[in-house]
Design a protein around this motif. Structure first.
Motif, PDB file in Angstrom:
ATOM      1  N   LYS A  41      24.104  21.362  20.089  1.00 33.24           N
ATOM      2  CA  LYS A  41      23.124  20.589  20.821  1.00 33.24           C
ATOM      3  C   LYS A  41      21.951  21.449  20.937  1.00 33.24           C
ATOM      4  CE  LYS A  41      26.340  18.381  24.345  1.00 33.24           C
ATOM      5  NZ  LYS A  41      26.836  18.754  25.837  1.00 33.24           N
ATOM      6  N   LYS A  42      21.794  22.867  21.105  1.00 38.38           N
ATOM      7  CA  LYS A  42      20.680  23.570  21.114  1.00 38.38           C
ATOM      8  C   LYS A  42      20.015  23.512  19.607  1.00 38.38           C
ATOM      9  CE  LYS A  42      19.491  28.341  22.379  1.00 38.38           C
ATOM     10  NZ  LYS A  42      20.224  29.607  22.581  1.00 38.38           N
ATOM     11  N   LYS A  43      20.697  23.405  18.332  1.00 37.43           N
ATOM     12  CA  LYS A  43      19.970  23.194  17.355  1.00 37.43           C
ATOM     13  C   LYS A  43      19.242  21.912  17.237  1.00 37.43           C
ATOM     14  CE  LYS A  43      22.780  25.907  14.028  1.00 37.43           C
ATOM     15  NZ  LYS A  43      23.523  26.112  13.129  1.00 37.43           N
ATOM     16  N   LYS A  44      19.952  20.734  17.502  1.00 43.49           N
ATOM     17  CA  LYS A  44      19.544  19.398  17.788  1.00 43.49           C
ATOM     18  C   LYS A  44      18.127  19.424  18.527  1.00 43.49           C
ATOM     19  CE  LYS A  44      23.701  16.818  16.694  1.00 43.49           C
ATOM     20  NZ  LYS A  44      24.714  15.840  17.347  1.00 43.49           N
ATOM     21  N   ASP A  65      35.213  25.502  20.508  1.00 46.38           N
ATOM     22  CA  ASP A  65      34.804  24.157  20.332  1.00 46.38           C
ATOM     23  C   ASP A  65      33.431  23.873  21.423  1.00 46.38           C
ATOM     24  OD1 ASP A  65      36.608  23.462  18.450  1.00 46.38           O
ATOM     25  OD2 ASP A  65      37.837  22.312  19.666  1.00 46.38           O
ATOM     26  N   GLU A  66      33.758  24.427  22.472  1.00 46.57           N
ATOM     27  CA  GLU A  66      32.699  24.185  23.216  1.00 46.57           C
ATOM     28  C   GLU A  66      31.323  24.972  22.861  1.00 46.57           C
ATOM     29  OE1 GLU A  66      34.120  25.254  27.418  1.00 46.57           O
ATOM     30  OE2 GLU A  66      35.374  23.572  27.463  1.00 46.57           O
ATOM     31  N   LYS A  67      31.392  26.262  22.378  1.00 42.90           N
ATOM     32  CA  LYS A  67      30.616  27.016  21.925  1.00 42.90           C
ATOM     33  C   LYS A  67      29.504  26.537  20.888  1.00 42.90           C
ATOM     34  CE  LYS A  67      30.950  31.898  22.552  1.00 42.90           C
ATOM     35  NZ  LYS A  67      31.423  33.440  21.704  1.00 42.90           N
ATOM     36  N   ASP A  68      30.458  25.926  19.716  1.00 44.58           N
ATOM     37  CA  ASP A  68      30.000  25.247  18.646  1.00 44.58           C
ATOM     38  C   ASP A  68      29.146  24.191  19.135  1.00 44.58           C
ATOM     39  OD1 ASP A  68      31.240  27.333  17.337  1.00 44.58           O
ATOM     40  OD2 ASP A  68      32.740  25.932  16.549  1.00 44.58           O
ATOM     41  N   SER A  69      29.745  23.143  19.998  1.00 42.88           N
ATOM     42  CA  SER A  69      28.830  21.878  20.479  1.00 42.88           C
ATOM     43  C   SER A  69      27.973  22.460  21.061  1.00 42.88           C
ATOM     44  CB  SER A  69      30.006  21.140  21.150  1.00 42.88           C
ATOM     45  OG  SER A  69      29.963  21.480  22.606  1.00 42.88           O
TER      46      SER A  69
END
Length: 112
Positions: free
Chosen positions: A100-103, A92-96
């Motif tokens: 964030k990076k993508k955003k 989850d942390e990786k995905d989030s």
């Protein structure tokens, strides 16, 4: 005649004595038999008690063994569950952080 009577009396005395001896011997035999019977009964009781004790001890050991096995299985399950939860959390942390990076990248792109 007198001698004959004396002999007869002596014979009777001997018979009486023999009977007494026989009775006393039979009495002793009976006592011995009773004693043997009692001892046999007691030894059988002891054997039964010993068997019962062994059986109970074995059951206790098996119970304890089974309990410890259950404990091991439970702790193993718990560890697996915790590991899964930890992995899920990390994912989850990786995905989030990816999101964030993508955003952030999208935002920067949009600004350009």
């Amino acid at each position: 005649d007198k001698d004959k009577e004396k002999n007869k009396e002596k014979e009777k005395e001997k018979e009486k004595e023999k009977d007494k001896e026989k009775e006393s011997k039979e009495g002793k035999d009976k006592d011995t038999k009773d004693k043997d019977k009692k001892e046999k009964k007691n030894s059988e009781k002891d054997e039964k008690a010993e068997k019962k004790e062994k059986k109970e001890k074995k059951e206790k050991e098996e119970k304890a063994e089974s309990k410890s096995k259950d404990k091991d299985e439970k702790s193993e399950k718990k560890e697996k569950k915790e590991k899964k939860e930890e992995e899920a959390k990390d994912k989850d942390e990786k995905d989030s952080s990816k999101d964030k990076k993508k955003k952030k990248e999208k935002k920067e792109k949009d600004e350009d």
